[in-house]
Enzyme design. Sequence first.
Site, PDB file in Angstrom:
ATOM      1  N   MET A 168      11.975   5.555 -26.201  1.00  0.00           N
ATOM      2  CA  MET A 168      12.732   4.457 -27.013  1.00  0.00           C
ATOM      3  C   MET A 168      12.127   3.769 -28.260  1.00  0.00           C
ATOM      4  O   MET A 168      11.603   2.502 -27.928  1.00  0.00           O
ATOM      5  CB  MET A 168      13.041   3.359 -25.722  1.00  0.00           C
ATOM      6  N   ASP A 169      12.061   4.557 -29.025  1.00  0.00           N
ATOM      7  CA  ASP A 169      11.318   4.019 -30.382  1.00  0.00           C
ATOM      8  C   ASP A 169      12.214   3.165 -31.421  1.00  0.00           C
ATOM      9  O   ASP A 169      13.171   3.561 -31.446  1.00  0.00           O
ATOM     10  CB  ASP A 169      10.965   5.464 -30.952  1.00  0.00           C
TER      11      ASP A 169
END
Lengths: 272, 270
Positions: free
Chosen positions: B30-31
């Site tokens: 989840m960047d």
Amino acid sequence: MKSLTPPLLRCLCLNRSMDFIRPKRMLYFWIDKIRNVLLRLSWHLVHSIINLCYFTTGMVHALESHLISRGLLRKYKSLHISKIRYLAIVIESEDACRTSNVIELLQWLAALGIKHVSLYDNEGLLKKSKDIILEKFDGAVLFQDTHENNVLLDQPRMTLEFVSFYDGKEAVARAANVLLMKYIKSGGIGSNQGEQIFTESQMSEALKTVGSGGPEPDLLLIYGPARCHLGFPAWRMRYTEIQHMGPLTCMTYGSLIKAIYRFTTVRQNYGK
Amino acid sequence: MYDTIVNFLRKCIFYVLSVGPIPNHIAFIMDGNRRYTKRWNLMQGAGHKVGYSALMSMLKYCYELGVRYVTIYAFSIDNFKRTPEEVQSLMDLMLDKIEELLKEESIVNRYGIRVYFSGNLKLLSEPVRLAAERAMLATAKNSKAVLSICVAYTSTNEILHAVQESCEEKWDEITLLNSSGGYEPDENVNLIKLTDIEKHMYMAFAPDPDIIIRTSGETRLSNFLLWQSANCYLYSPSVLWPEIGFRQFLWVILNFQRIQVYLDKKRKQV
């Protein structure tokens, strides 16, 4: 008129209801069949549209690649090649026997000034052809585990390393046995007390001992049908940028330049 | 009304997609939460909160489609290098969200999800570690789907931990054999096999992922599932994590279906 006995009556009622149920069942059967056919058609239609999109973008990329190869796109003319210290190439094993393609790729990389290349294919076919490759591509020396990583970059010629599944998970198992022997000799200190017995650097040393301790690549290029690293040694891939280049048979100099350029624009935080 | 129509359309699309292969396990990196905060000039931490809603949506899509295992990279060991204030605010958010997950009406109970926390949990502060253990215990009976949350996790730490556990296991076996009559381990015999290491991995309860999605266009795995991703489709959409939606999800499933035959062939060769 004979009165109908209960069993006969039951049988008649059953026959009548079956006469009614049969067309209903047939109807549901055909609705189901038509629905399945429509679903399949929709699915195939969606995928045909996607294939068309990929075909179109493929044409655009081929044109762009041609322009880059000719040096017509200014953006790609100057590359900061020094940012790539170690490069890895993953090749689909079915293409690994195409040594002429592999050698051409190595020649492009040597011309660009890449100092260390790790060639990987899962089944080790490239390893088996390493003598042929080194003979035909005389711009390289074979990587030895005894080389210190910083020394590799000072070599005048490219260092070439051949990697396979043997250097991945299987190497970790062999390294674990090296560490186990050390642990047994130390008398099992710290056993089952929840303490950390080994460090990551000890693991790296153990991997080097078993002959699978190469450097961590900065960039990994995948030549295959999908963006999938096919088992490249996990221990060496922590922060490696991974790019998909398409099948080896469709490789172009322009797409290689584009991939390297893209890498040089990346900035990593390393978790911070 | 609008929501009902949207849900219905989504179910129709999933119905069509189900004609082809559906991935069994999807993992998410989840960047882009901080970049989202910066881009929209929000308060610090707001990006992560929006990111949490995006995560709930993606989980909903996965479980509706029939994906059985979902893994998320919530907090890396490398993330401890961030400022103490940021680390603390992330831990507080995690604690808050774990409590929310355990509520009756949460997604976990709606889809019968069993939750695992994978990683070196000893590195977490006690409240977070205890909440994680509570969540694992509370959902232990759920069996329809699995959500694996990687906290204080890196692949190299996972591999090292598995090697360490394997060594301790073999040491115990050797000690037992020694106590019943002298046993000298032969240096030329490999006592630890690959299967011993694999069974001690944090992620041993789940099959290898079929797809790893990393948002924000970054193409690296950042020490996530390196061991398990040998035959996994790596997808890097340029969208930031809080902005991810149904469109990107649909696209990745369609792309997976295009290459699934190839990935399956590679898996069988191992």
